[in-house]
Design a protein around this motif. Structure first.
Motif, PDB file in Angstrom:
ATOM      1  N   LYS A 203       6.248  -1.413  -2.204  1.00  0.00           N
ATOM      2  CA  LYS A 203       5.854  -0.379  -1.265  1.00  0.00           C
ATOM      3  C   LYS A 203       4.777   0.534  -1.836  1.00  0.00           C
ATOM      4  N   LEU A 204       4.833   0.818  -3.132  1.00  0.00           N
ATOM      5  CA  LEU A 204       3.870   1.724  -3.727  1.00  0.00           C
ATOM      6  C   LEU A 204       2.513   1.065  -3.937  1.00  0.00           C
ATOM      7  N   ASP A 205       2.480  -0.251  -4.032  1.00  0.00           N
ATOM      8  CA  ASP A 205       1.217  -0.933  -4.305  1.00  0.00           C
ATOM      9  C   ASP A 205       0.775  -1.850  -3.174  1.00  0.00           C
ATOM     10  N   GLU A 206       1.455  -1.813  -2.017  1.00  0.00           N
ATOM     11  CA  GLU A 206       1.198  -2.802  -0.975  1.00  0.00           C
ATOM     12  C   GLU A 206      -0.217  -2.737  -0.408  1.00  0.00           C
ATOM     13  N   LYS A 207      -0.841  -1.554  -0.390  1.00  0.00           N
ATOM     14  CA  LYS A 207      -2.183  -1.439   0.174  1.00  0.00           C
ATOM     15  C   LYS A 207      -3.267  -1.586  -0.891  1.00  0.00           C
ATOM     16  N   LYS A 208      -2.864  -1.900  -2.119  1.00  0.00           N
ATOM     17  CA  LYS A 208      -3.835  -2.057  -3.196  1.00  0.00           C
ATOM     18  C   LYS A 208      -4.158  -3.523  -3.426  1.00  0.00           C
ATOM     19  N   TYR A 209      -3.845  -4.351  -2.437  1.00  0.00           N
ATOM     20  CA  TYR A 209      -4.159  -5.780  -2.544  1.00  0.00           C
ATOM     21  C   TYR A 209      -5.580  -6.090  -2.106  1.00  0.00           C
ATOM     22  N   SER A 210      -6.406  -5.045  -1.894  1.00  0.00           N
ATOM     23  CA  SER A 210      -7.801  -5.310  -1.563  1.00  0.00           C
ATOM     24  C   SER A 210      -8.363  -6.249  -2.613  1.00  0.00           C
ATOM     25  N   PRO A 211      -9.057  -7.307  -2.203  1.00  0.00           N
ATOM     26  CA  PRO A 211      -9.469  -8.335  -3.164  1.00  0.00           C
ATOM     27  C   PRO A 211     -10.208  -7.804  -4.386  1.00  0.00           C
ATOM     28  N   THR A 212     -10.975  -6.735  -4.228  1.00  0.00           N
ATOM     29  CA  THR A 212     -11.812  -6.290  -5.337  1.00  0.00           C
ATOM     30  C   THR A 212     -11.386  -4.963  -5.939  1.00  0.00           C
ATOM     31  N   GLY A 213     -10.963  -4.008  -5.141  1.00  0.00           N
ATOM     32  CA  GLY A 213     -10.571  -2.705  -5.671  1.00  0.00           C
ATOM     33  C   GLY A 213     -10.681  -1.629  -4.618  1.00  0.00           C
ATOM     34  N   PHE A 214     -10.867  -0.374  -5.057  1.00  0.00           N
ATOM     35  CA  PHE A 214     -10.945   0.726  -4.114  1.00  0.00           C
ATOM     36  C   PHE A 214     -11.605   1.931  -4.767  1.00  0.00           C
ATOM     37  N   ILE A 215     -12.150   2.813  -3.928  1.00  0.00           N
ATOM     38  CA  ILE A 215     -12.761   4.066  -4.358  1.00  0.00           C
ATOM     39  C   ILE A 215     -11.858   5.204  -3.918  1.00  0.00           C
ATOM     40  N   GLY A 216     -11.621   6.169  -4.824  1.00  0.00           N
ATOM     41  CA  GLY A 216     -10.706   7.253  -4.519  1.00  0.00           C
ATOM     42  C   GLY A 216      -9.264   6.794  -4.676  1.00  0.00           C
ATOM     43  N   GLY A 217      -8.364   7.454  -3.954  1.00  0.00           N
ATOM     44  CA  GLY A 217      -6.964   7.053  -4.001  1.00  0.00           C
ATOM     45  C   GLY A 217      -6.345   7.228  -5.377  1.00  0.00           C
ATOM     46  N   HIS A 218      -5.406   6.334  -5.681  1.00  0.00           N
ATOM     47  CA  HIS A 218      -4.687   6.359  -6.954  1.00  0.00           C
ATOM     48  C   HIS A 218      -4.914   5.056  -7.710  1.00  0.00           C
ATOM     49  N   PRO A 219      -5.083   5.120  -9.021  1.00  0.00           N
ATOM     50  CA  PRO A 219      -5.310   3.900  -9.802  1.00  0.00           C
ATOM     51  C   PRO A 219      -4.044   3.091  -9.997  1.00  0.00           C
ATOM     52  N   ILE A 220      -4.220   1.843 -10.420  1.00  0.00           N
ATOM     53  CA  ILE A 220      -3.118   0.986 -10.840  1.00  0.00           C
ATOM     54  C   ILE A 220      -3.219   0.832 -12.350  1.00  0.00           C
ATOM     55  N   PHE A 221      -2.098   0.892 -13.055  1.00  0.00           N
ATOM     56  CA  PHE A 221      -2.088   0.705 -14.502  1.00  0.00           C
ATOM     57  C   PHE A 221      -1.207  -0.491 -14.849  1.00  0.00           C
ATOM     58  N   CYS A 222      -1.815  -1.472 -15.507  1.00  0.00           N
ATOM     59  CA  CYS A 222      -1.024  -2.620 -15.936  1.00  0.00           C
ATOM     60  C   CYS A 222      -0.188  -2.303 -17.172  1.00  0.00           C
ATOM     61  N   GLN A 223      -0.596  -1.284 -17.920  1.00  0.00           N
ATOM     62  CA  GLN A 223       0.168  -0.852 -19.084  1.00  0.00           C
ATOM     63  C   GLN A 223       0.758   0.533 -18.791  1.00  0.00           C
ATOM     64  N   THR A 224       0.184   1.563 -19.357  1.00  0.00           N
ATOM     65  CA  THR A 224       0.675   2.920 -19.116  1.00  0.00           C
ATOM     66  C   THR A 224      -0.434   3.774 -18.513  1.00  0.00           C
ATOM     67  N   ASP A 225      -0.044   4.865 -17.880  1.00  0.00           N
ATOM     68  CA  ASP A 225      -0.981   5.795 -17.264  1.00  0.00           C
ATOM     69  C   ASP A 225      -1.701   6.569 -18.364  1.00  0.00           C
ATOM     70  N   ILE A 226      -2.988   6.278 -18.544  1.00  0.00           N
ATOM     71  CA  ILE A 226      -3.757   6.897 -19.620  1.00  0.00           C
ATOM     72  C   ILE A 226      -3.837   8.413 -19.468  1.00  0.00           C
ATOM     73  N   ARG A 227      -3.661   8.914 -18.254  1.00  0.00           N
ATOM     74  CA  ARG A 227      -3.753  10.354 -18.010  1.00  0.00           C
ATOM     75  C   ARG A 227      -2.578  11.123 -18.601  1.00  0.00           C
ATOM     76  N   ALA A 228      -1.534  10.426 -19.006  1.00  0.00           N
ATOM     77  CA  ALA A 228      -0.400  11.086 -19.652  1.00  0.00           C
ATOM     78  C   ALA A 228      -0.760  11.525 -21.067  1.00  0.00           C
ATOM     79  N   ASN A 229      -1.825  10.959 -21.634  1.00  0.00           N
ATOM     80  CA  ASN A 229      -2.323  11.370 -22.945  1.00  0.00           C
ATOM     81  C   ASN A 229      -2.937  12.761 -22.817  1.00  0.00           C
ATOM     82  N   PRO A 230      -2.484  13.741 -23.606  1.00  0.00           N
ATOM     83  CA  PRO A 230      -3.018  15.106 -23.484  1.00  0.00           C
ATOM     84  C   PRO A 230      -4.535  15.185 -23.606  1.00  0.00           C
TER      85      PRO A 230
END
Length: 280
Positions: A203-230
């Motif tokens: 449900k959280l990633d269902e609209k992120k199946y666009s074949p190439t990607g997206f502008i704006g919105g929220h990113p997908i992280f295959c590992q960890t969210d880099i923004r958690a790094n101070p």
């Protein structure tokens, strides 16, 4: 978890959902943001100002093609023409955004905060003055020598011809790997029913199946969210995410690449300081 790894949803009825599942979804929904989904259908870009992956960017007169500290031409990753897409609040409505990365195995990635950046971002407010001009004999020759450079592109002459992009407006929920959602997920994980974890990812990633990607919105992280790094918390806005698409682009083992910017810099349309990340 990347979209390519998602499992099929269970058959749990909405009325039978756990309170924990509903709380996580309500929190994620409160963070929803508009985005423009990007699709490359494999067709070559035909205009110098067109949004494209790879290819030769359109540069204003007097602006040289970017090179690294050793004079090697950088790889042109993407050109985005904001006038070609539905407007996004806070983003430019015109102008060309271009992203380049240094040649090398890491394709622009650096692992330490404070390390010299291996990517460069250019923004040209007036696209009408930009031309796909000859790069010059010396640089153009070097570009042809780049056929063996490690890149995410899936076609051979990527340094000459780009793949055009089209856009579609959507509303995106944050990914399950978003550091804010992840905290709520961890707190309520033990209260989820069997199968609800997979359903949340779907449900959280269902609209992120666009074949190439997206502008704006929220990113997908295959590992960890880099923004958690101070060191990176200020880069709160996702400029764009590029995923994996057959015969067009792939990051390592079906990964994702995202460019981030500080909100204050975006408000000034200043893309000179961005955060570049990809993982698989």
């Amino acid at each position: 978890m990347c979209p390519t790894e998602l499992e099929q949803s269970t058959d749990i009825k909405p009325e039978d959902r756990s309170a924990a599942f509903n709380e996580i979804m309500e929190f994620a929904t409160s963070l929803a943001l508009p985005a423009n989904l990007m699709t490359a259908d494999g067709s070559d870009a035909t205009s110098p100002h067109q949004s494209m992956i790879g290819g030769q960017p359109a540069l204003p007169p007097g602006v040289a093609y970017p090179t690294d500290a050793n004079g090697k031409p950088m790889v042109h990753l993407v050109q985005i023409n904001f006038a070609e897409m539905p407007p996004l609040e806070g983003f430019p409505t015109s102008g060309l955004l271009q992203v380049f990365f240094e040649q090398g195995d890491l394709m622009g990635l650096t692992f330490e905060s404070g390390a010299p950046k291996a990517h460069r971002t250019l923004f040209h407010h007036d696209s009408s003055v930009c031309l796909r001009a000859p790069l010059g004999a010396e640089t153009f020759g070097s570009m042809h020598d780049m056929s063996d450079v490690i890149v995410p592109f899936e076609w051979d002459n990527w340094y000459e011809t780009g793949k055009g992009l089209s856009f579609k407006r959507e509303q995106l929920l944050p990914s399950a790997s978003d550091h804010r959602v992840d905290k709520v997920f961890d707190r309520l994980y033990s209260e989820l029913q069997d199968g609800e974890e997979d359903d949340l990812y779907n449900k959280l990633d269902e609209k992120k199946y666009s074949p190439t990607g997206f502008i704006g919105g929220h990113p997908i992280f295959c590992q960890t969210d880099i923004r958690a790094n101070p060191s990176y918390t200020g880069y709160a806005v996702c400029v764009f995410t590029l995923g994996a698409q057959h015969n067009v682009i792939v990051w390592g083992d079906l990964g994702e690449m995202t460019l981030f910017i500080r909100p204050s810099d975006l408000a000034e349309q200043d893309f000179s300081d961005t955060l570049y990340d990809w993982s698989c």
